[in-house]
Motif scaffolding. Structure first.
Motif, mmCIF file in Angstrom:
data_model
loop_
_atom_site.group_PDB
_atom_site.id
_atom_site.type_symbol
_atom_site.label_atom_id
_atom_site.label_comp_id
_atom_site.label_asym_id
_atom_site.label_seq_id
_atom_site.Cartn_x
_atom_site.Cartn_y
_atom_site.Cartn_z
ATOM 1 N N PRO A 92 105.879 -65.300 43.651
ATOM 2 C CA PRO A 92 105.245 -65.089 42.405
ATOM 3 C C PRO A 92 105.962 -64.729 41.437
ATOM 4 O O PRO A 92 106.896 -63.757 41.608
ATOM 5 N N PRO A 93 105.591 -64.857 40.231
ATOM 6 C CA PRO A 93 106.323 -64.573 39.087
ATOM 7 C C PRO A 93 106.092 -63.001 38.823
ATOM 8 O O PRO A 93 106.968 -62.259 37.980
ATOM 9 N N THR A 94 105.231 -62.482 39.114
ATOM 10 C CA THR A 94 104.840 -61.172 38.790
ATOM 11 C C THR A 94 104.640 -60.450 40.030
ATOM 12 O O THR A 94 104.085 -61.132 41.161
ATOM 13 N N ILE B 205 116.058 -62.647 42.136
ATOM 14 C CA ILE B 205 115.828 -63.827 41.345
ATOM 15 C C ILE B 205 116.841 -63.759 40.275
ATOM 16 O O ILE B 205 117.549 -62.778 39.767
ATOM 17 N N LYS B 206 117.388 -65.080 40.168
ATOM 18 C CA LYS B 206 118.385 -65.392 39.034
ATOM 19 C C LYS B 206 117.816 -66.416 38.372
ATOM 20 O O LYS B 206 117.279 -67.470 38.748
ATOM 21 N N ASP B 207 118.266 -66.125 37.008
ATOM 22 C CA ASP B 207 117.828 -67.522 36.140
ATOM 23 C C ASP B 207 116.603 -67.794 36.195
ATOM 24 O O ASP B 207 116.148 -68.915 35.787
ATOM 25 N N ASP B 208 115.780 -66.713 36.278
ATOM 26 C CA ASP B 208 114.190 -67.204 36.036
ATOM 27 C C ASP B 208 113.662 -68.072 37.290
ATOM 28 O O ASP B 208 112.826 -68.569 37.027
ATOM 29 N N VAL B 209 114.529 -68.409 38.244
ATOM 30 C CA VAL B 209 113.855 -69.347 39.564
ATOM 31 C C VAL B 209 113.252 -68.528 40.291
ATOM 32 O O VAL B 209 114.008 -67.910 41.143
ATOM 33 N N TYR B 210 111.724 -68.455 40.422
ATOM 34 C CA TYR B 210 111.056 -67.960 41.489
ATOM 35 C C TYR B 210 110.881 -68.831 42.595
ATOM 36 O O TYR B 210 109.785 -69.314 42.722
ATOM 37 N N GLY C 121 116.312 -52.123 49.731
ATOM 38 C CA GLY C 121 115.166 -51.397 50.580
ATOM 39 C C GLY C 121 114.064 -51.116 50.019
ATOM 40 O O GLY C 121 112.875 -51.141 50.393
ATOM 41 N N TYR C 122 114.236 -50.555 48.688
ATOM 42 C CA TYR C 122 113.043 -50.116 47.810
ATOM 43 C C TYR C 122 112.672 -51.526 46.705
ATOM 44 O O TYR C 122 111.406 -51.260 46.338
ATOM 45 N N CYS C 123 113.554 -52.365 46.642
ATOM 46 C CA CYS C 123 113.142 -53.096 45.337
ATOM 47 C C CYS C 123 112.550 -52.823 44.241
ATOM 48 O O CYS C 123 111.513 -53.326 43.736
ATOM 49 N N PRO C 124 113.160 -51.759 43.772
ATOM 50 C CA PRO C 124 112.409 -51.177 42.392
ATOM 51 C C PRO C 124 112.725 -52.489 41.176
ATOM 52 O O PRO C 124 113.686 -53.037 41.116
ATOM 53 N N GLN C 125 111.641 -52.591 40.250
ATOM 54 C CA GLN C 125 111.673 -53.495 39.369
ATOM 55 C C GLN C 125 112.408 -52.965 37.881
ATOM 56 O O GLN C 125 112.434 -51.556 37.908
ATOM 57 N N VAL D 91 115.503 -58.241 39.683
ATOM 58 C CA VAL D 91 114.367 -58.599 39.994
ATOM 59 C C VAL D 91 114.136 -59.010 41.423
ATOM 60 O O VAL D 91 114.985 -59.969 41.824
ATOM 61 N N PHE D 92 113.400 -58.510 42.068
ATOM 62 C CA PHE D 92 113.327 -58.727 43.441
ATOM 63 C C PHE D 92 111.894 -59.343 43.975
ATOM 64 O O PHE D 92 110.859 -58.942 43.328
ATOM 65 N N ARG D 93 111.832 -60.307 44.970
ATOM 66 C CA ARG D 93 110.553 -60.730 45.488
ATOM 67 C C ARG D 93 110.929 -60.986 46.898
ATOM 68 O O ARG D 93 111.812 -61.722 47.282
ATOM 69 N N HIS D 94 109.565 -60.683 47.574
ATOM 70 C CA HIS D 94 109.679 -61.152 48.919
ATOM 71 C C HIS D 94 108.716 -62.364 49.211
ATOM 72 O O HIS D 94 107.651 -62.413 48.146
ATOM 73 N N CYS D 95 109.254 -63.236 49.890
ATOM 74 C CA CYS D 95 108.874 -64.662 50.115
ATOM 75 C C CYS D 95 107.300 -64.267 50.797
ATOM 76 O O CYS D 95 107.120 -63.534 51.894
ATOM 77 N N THR D 96 106.189 -64.962 50.321
ATOM 78 C CA THR D 96 104.870 -64.829 50.837
ATOM 79 C C THR D 96 104.746 -65.665 52.257
ATOM 80 O O THR D 96 103.885 -65.350 52.944
#
Length: 162
Positions: free
Chosen positions: A156-158, A141-146, A97-101, A128-133
């Motif tokens: 986005p990687p950041t 994010i798993k295994d650094d696959v963005y 819900g908050y996706c804190p890094q 690590v969480f990312r919303h798709c643009t």
């Protein structure tokens, strides 16, 4: 960094009818809170948030983070497991819900240290969480696959600063 609730609006709406989390400013507060908790739930991780004022709030595991935070922005959110004496045996930033890094750890560390609560010194599991643009799907994010698991768009990687 401050985190705003970004989860489903219907969850936020339902959460308005639930009590906010219980403040825990000391190991004694945690022991008292645990004593009042159903014994079957004491082995499970609990829901926590760190308020903008740096206060640790606790709620039962099946509680929504947005309910624990009373809908407010937070410095951190996740799941936390306690030892019988009120120390912390595990803590994560797992809150979709908050996706804190993972960089929110200092807020958790400060709240636990201020309360004199023993803890592992870092997240025992960090997410690590990312919303798709494109499709807005939330990705863990798993295994650094963005790459979005839903539509294969590069993520986005950041995080963008807001």
């Amino acid at each position: 960094m401050r985190y705003r609730y970004t989860g489903p609006a219907d969850i936020a709406a339902r959460s308005r009818h639930h009590p906010a989390g219980t403040p825990a400013g000391s190991a004694a507060d945690i022991r008292a809170w645990l004593a009042a908790t159903d014994p079957r739930d004491r082995r499970d991780p609990f829901t926590y948030v760190i308020t903008i004022d740096g206060v640790l709030l606790l709620a039962p595991r099946r509680s929504e983070h947005v309910a624990c935070a009373a809908g407010a922005d937070v410095l951190a959110a996740g799941e936390i497991t306690f030892t019988p004496d009120g120390g912390v045996s595990a803590v994560t930033n797992q809150s979709t819900g908050y996706c804190p890094q993972p960089c929110c750890w200092p807020a958790v560390d400060a709240a636990l240290n201020r309360a004199g609560i023993a803890h592992p010194g870092a997240f025992t599991s960090a997410f690590v969480f990312r919303h798709c643009t494109v499709c807005t799907h939330l990705n863990v994010i798993k295994d650094d696959v963005y790459v979005c698991a839903h539509c294969d768009t590069d993520l986005p990687p950041t995080l963008r600063k807001s």
